[in-house]
Write a protein that holds these residues in place. Structure first.
Motif, PDB file in Angstrom:
ATOM      1  N   LEU A  61       0.823  -1.200   0.000  1.00  0.00           N
ATOM      2  CA  LEU A  61       0.000   0.000   0.000  1.00  0.00           C
ATOM      3  C   LEU A  61       0.861   1.255   0.000  1.00  0.00           C
ATOM      4  CD1 LEU A  61      -2.742  -1.166   2.525  1.00  0.00           C
ATOM      5  CD2 LEU A  61      -3.066  -0.720   0.089  1.00  0.00           C
ATOM      6  N   VAL A  62       1.945   1.247   0.769  1.00  0.00           N
ATOM      7  CA  VAL A  62       2.846   2.407   0.789  1.00  0.00           C
ATOM      8  C   VAL A  62       3.509   2.579  -0.576  1.00  0.00           C
ATOM      9  CG1 VAL A  62       4.938   3.386   1.825  1.00  0.00           C
ATOM     10  CG2 VAL A  62       3.225   2.275   3.272  1.00  0.00           C
ATOM     11  N   MET A  63       3.905   1.480  -1.209  1.00  0.00           N
ATOM     12  CA  MET A  63       4.478   1.556  -2.555  1.00  0.00           C
ATOM     13  C   MET A  63       3.520   2.258  -3.512  1.00  0.00           C
ATOM     14  SD  MET A  63       5.946  -2.340  -2.778  1.00  0.00           S
ATOM     15  CE  MET A  63       5.769  -2.377  -4.552  1.00  0.00           C
ATOM     16  N   HIS A  64       2.262   1.882  -3.445  1.00  0.00           N
ATOM     17  CA  HIS A  64       1.253   2.459  -4.330  1.00  0.00           C
ATOM     18  C   HIS A  64       1.108   3.956  -4.073  1.00  0.00           C
ATOM     19  CE1 HIS A  64      -2.887   2.686  -6.201  1.00  0.00           C
ATOM     20  NE2 HIS A  64      -2.206   2.004  -7.093  1.00  0.00           N
ATOM     21  N   VAL A  65       1.124   4.343  -2.794  1.00  0.00           N
ATOM     22  CA  VAL A  65       1.049   5.762  -2.438  1.00  0.00           C
ATOM     23  C   VAL A  65       2.258   6.513  -2.961  1.00  0.00           C
ATOM     24  CG1 VAL A  65       1.150   7.379  -0.501  1.00  0.00           C
ATOM     25  CG2 VAL A  65      -0.422   5.447  -0.423  1.00  0.00           C
ATOM     26  N   ILE A  66       3.445   5.947  -2.775  1.00  0.00           N
ATOM     27  CA  ILE A  66       4.678   6.613  -3.198  1.00  0.00           C
ATOM     28  C   ILE A  66       4.656   6.895  -4.693  1.00  0.00           C
ATOM     29  CG2 ILE A  66       7.178   6.347  -3.468  1.00  0.00           C
ATOM     30  CD1 ILE A  66       6.220   6.993  -0.642  1.00  0.00           C
ATOM     31  N   CYS A  67       4.184   5.958  -5.471  1.00  0.00           N
ATOM     32  CA  CYS A  67       4.135   6.160  -6.923  1.00  0.00           C
ATOM     33  C   CYS A  67       3.248   7.344  -7.280  1.00  0.00           C
ATOM     34  CB  CYS A  67       3.632   4.896  -7.611  1.00  0.00           C
ATOM     35  SG  CYS A  67       4.824   3.537  -7.607  1.00  0.00           S
ATOM     36  N   SER A  68       2.096   7.454  -6.632  1.00  0.00           N
ATOM     37  CA  SER A  68       1.197   8.564  -6.936  1.00  0.00           C
ATOM     38  C   SER A  68       1.786   9.894  -6.483  1.00  0.00           C
ATOM     39  CB  SER A  68      -0.172   8.335  -6.277  1.00  0.00           C
ATOM     40  OG  SER A  68      -0.070   8.320  -4.867  1.00  0.00           O
ATOM     41  N   VAL A  69       2.480   9.906  -5.344  1.00  0.00           N
ATOM     42  CA  VAL A  69       3.079  11.145  -4.848  1.00  0.00           C
ATOM     43  C   VAL A  69       4.258  11.568  -5.717  1.00  0.00           C
ATOM     44  CG1 VAL A  69       4.216  12.245  -2.885  1.00  0.00           C
ATOM     45  CG2 VAL A  69       2.291  10.711  -2.497  1.00  0.00           C
TER      46      VAL A  69
END
Length: 224
Positions: A61-69
């Motif tokens: 989930l953090v990986m997915h957030v990092i990509c969007s940020v």
């Protein structure tokens, strides 16, 4: 009375890792910002997805957030080559992985920004399996543009990651601890807080934009 000393030579793969770490500190201007994020929403999403039959980890989930940020902060996604900063449109997300024998690798998920959450999880698991089988490719090991290092299963809440040079930045994920925080009715409640540590090359990014990036990461995690 002399005590026995076990001498472990820094050679082979361990020696290469040691040389890379020392070179990273010598050839870049490293600074680390620390923050923490309320992961109540993130943990609720993990549980909801599990009930729906989709298993993901906190790291996924953090990986997915990092990509969007990173899409919103393109100045953090790239490498420093000599006197030039090369910013990449695609996000090749490197994942720091501890291997048996006190070894460390950081292979990249190419075009991670184009992958769905389930695809990111599959790519991470594939890299981990091939890393243990010594089947990673040279491009996977050398062409990342941003790195994540996860110590979330330890008791380390914040740390100072060493850059995976020549990359501009690396985000360290720390453990989740319960902390008292104000509730909407002005009472206190216990919330799960994740420690986050962003190391960046000050030659390429100044402190304020790096802080903006880390703040956006926190807000994005909290608003899932």
């Amino acid at each position: 009375m002399e005590t026995a000393i076990n001498i472990v030579p820094l050679r082979g793969v361990r020696g290469m890792i040691a040389d890379k770490m020392q070179k990273s500190l010598e050839e870049s201007a490293q600074l680390t910002h620390h923050a923490q994020a309320d992961v109540s929403s993130l943990m609720a999403m993990k549980e909801r997805l599990s009930r729906e039959g989709t298993k993901v980890s906190i790291e996924d989930l953090v990986m997915h957030v990092i990509c969007s940020v990173l899409v919103r902060h393109p100045n953090m996604n790239g490498v420093v080559q000599g006197k030039e900063v090369h910013l990449h449109e695609q996000i090749h997300l490197s994942m720091a992985m501890a291997m048996p024998g006190n070894l460390l690798v950081a292979p990249a998920i190419f075009k991670a920004n184009q992958k769905r959450l389930s695809e990111l999880r599959e790519a991470r698991q594939d890299l981990s399996a091939r890393a243990r089988a010594n089947k990673l490719t040279v491009p996977e090991m050398t062409q990342g543009t941003f790195t994540i290092s996860n110590l979330g299963l330890s008791r380390v809440h914040h740390f100072t990651p060493i850059l995976n040079t020549p990359q501009i930045a690396l985000l360290g994920i720390g453990s989740i601890i319960k902390q008292a925080a104000p509730a909407q009715d002005n009472t206190l409640e216990w919330k799960p807080m994740m420690g986050l540590s962003l190391t960046f090359d000050h030659r390429a990014v100044d402190g304020a934009p790096a802080a903006d990036f880390l703040t956006d990461v926190c807000h994005s995690i909290e608003s899932l």
